[in-house]
Design a protein around this motif. Structure first.
Motif, PDB file in Angstrom:
ATOM      1  N   TYR A   1       0.799  -1.240   0.078  1.00  0.00           N
ATOM      2  CA  TYR A   1      -0.011  -0.113  -0.077  1.00  0.00           C
ATOM      3  C   TYR A   1       0.860   1.378   0.018  1.00  0.00           C
ATOM      4  O   TYR A   1       1.566   1.416   1.228  1.00  0.00           O
ATOM      5  N   GLU A   2       0.806   1.952  -1.134  1.00  0.00           N
ATOM      6  CA  GLU A   2       1.841   3.210  -1.379  1.00  0.00           C
ATOM      7  C   GLU A   2       1.145   4.230  -0.831  1.00  0.00           C
ATOM      8  O   GLU A   2       0.353   5.058  -1.627  1.00  0.00           O
ATOM      9  N   GLY A   3       1.359   4.652   0.365  1.00  0.00           N
ATOM     10  CA  GLY A   3       0.628   5.785   1.028  1.00  0.00           C
ATOM     11  C   GLY A   3       1.222   7.160   0.339  1.00  0.00           C
ATOM     12  O   GLY A   3       2.613   7.094   0.415  1.00  0.00           O
ATOM     13  N   ILE A   4       0.279   8.210   0.374  1.00  0.00           N
ATOM     14  CA  ILE A   4       1.043   9.384   0.055  1.00  0.00           C
ATOM     15  C   ILE A   4       0.407  10.386   1.078  1.00  0.00           C
ATOM     16  O   ILE A   4      -0.726  10.763   1.439  1.00  0.00           O
ATOM     17  N   SER A   5       1.416  11.160   1.594  1.00  0.00           N
ATOM     18  CA  SER A   5       1.133  11.372   3.023  1.00  0.00           C
ATOM     19  C   SER A   5       1.784  13.028   3.282  1.00  0.00           C
ATOM     20  O   SER A   5       2.646  13.259   2.269  1.00  0.00           O
TER      21      SER A   5
END
Length: 339
Positions: free
Chosen positions: A309-313
């Motif tokens: 899961y490639e989180g953008i934060s």
């Protein structure tokens, strides 16, 4: 007594690995090992900006297994566009079909290019991506970023056998990371727009078998003041947590020395929306690191052997704002996120 000898032995081996330095041209080239069926050469570039757009790209070249790719672009006016089918056959260098990573200046400048169809939520679009990565930090060798003493203790605790050391080869991969800027044009259905992103890239090669991974976390980004942060953690099904990382300030690289266990901040839930932690780097340099996830992109590796899961934060490190990737990966044999 036996544990102490094991710890000493592994510490010496890790120290010898840190002495080995590659030439820049070797870091930047595509690597092969046809004798190893699990060999993998992987390159990755991301980009995030303050306007809410982001870009994710990855190519992995493998033996006796299908090559991998990620190619995602998000802009609020288009939504998320993804290239799910293979971009095409592997070519010379880092290229699959029209999807290409090309070194322009060693350790300083790369080109990322793609032309073809990408799918949105309701329709497909013709997309041309023409971006350049400009380095803003040194290229970091993860042999130096590894938390040596804790790594040696983790390995020494395990029951040693021929099978264990065979699996341990996966931890010996070469791994390099670098912070920078990504800029250029992305054209969607004939309409071009210029983009500028904060960016991180990596290049790694060696043995990789997704089914051996238990879980991992990778957090990295460029800060508003030009600093760069990276924290990496992984657990295999045969080995406890290994951690590595760095912080770059005014050109000075500080390697990670203390960080929490993954279970301390990412257990319930396993994929948290918010995280707050303290990190310690060389010379007693401490960072209060906080972030909150805005969205994420899911990936299934080797038909579900491992999920990422490639989180953008958005976050802060000692008060300085940053856009960052917060990547969480899980092996479904060990974790069920639906529970």
């Amino acid at each position: 007594m036996f544990y102490s000898l094991k710890n000493w032995f592994i510490t010496q081996k890790l120290k010898r690995r840190q002495i080995v330095a590659l030439q820049p041209e070797d870091i930047e080239r595509k690597h092969f090992d046809t004798s190893n069926p699990l060999f993998n050469d992987s390159s990755y570039f991301n980009g995030i900006n303050n306007e809410g757009a982001f870009f994710l790209s990855r190519m992995s070249f493998r033996n006796n297994r299908p090559n991998e790719h990620w190619l995602e672009f998000y802009d609020p006016k288009y939504g998320l566009l993804r290239r799910i089918p293979s971009p095409g056959e592997e070519k010379i260098g880092f290229q699959q079909g029209s999807f290409k990573f090309e070194v322009i200046e060693t350790l300083k400048k790369w080109k990322i290019y793609f032309k073809g169809e990408m799918s949105g939520l309701h329709s497909s679009h013709e997309v041309e991506i023409d971006l350049k990565f400009y380095a803003r930090t040194p290229m970091i060798d993860f042999q130096n970023a590894l938390m040596l003493n804790k790594t040696a203790k983790t390995i020494a605790k395990e029951k040693w056998s021929k099978a264990f050391f065979e699996k341990l080869k996966e931890t010996k991969k070469m791994h390099f990371e670098q912070g920078g800027k990504l800029s250029g044009t992305i054209t969607v259905d004939g309409i071009s727009q210029n983009y500028e992103f904060d960016s991180m890239r990596d290049h790694s090669w060696g043995v990789r078998k997704w089914d051996d991974w238990k879980r991992h976390i990778w957090m990295c980004g460029m800060l508003e003041n030009g600093d760069c942060i990276n924290v990496s953690m992984i657990k295999y099904d045969y080995l406890g947590q290994l951690s590595a990382g760095f912080y770059i300030r005014d050109g000075q690289v500080y390697f990670l020395r203390e960080c929490p266990d993954m279970e301390d901040f990412a257990f319930d839930p396993m994929f948290p929306e918010k995280v707050s932690m303290q990190l310690e780097f060389e010379d007693g340099f401490k960072i209060n690191f906080d972030w909150e996830r805005q969205t994420f992109v899911p990936y299934s590796m080797d038909n579900g052997d491992y999920n990422i899961y490639e989180g953008i934060s958005k976050g802060k490190a000692n008060g300085h704002s940053t856009n960052l990737v917060t990547e969480f990966g899980f092996n479904p044999k060990h974790y069920d996120l639906n529970e």
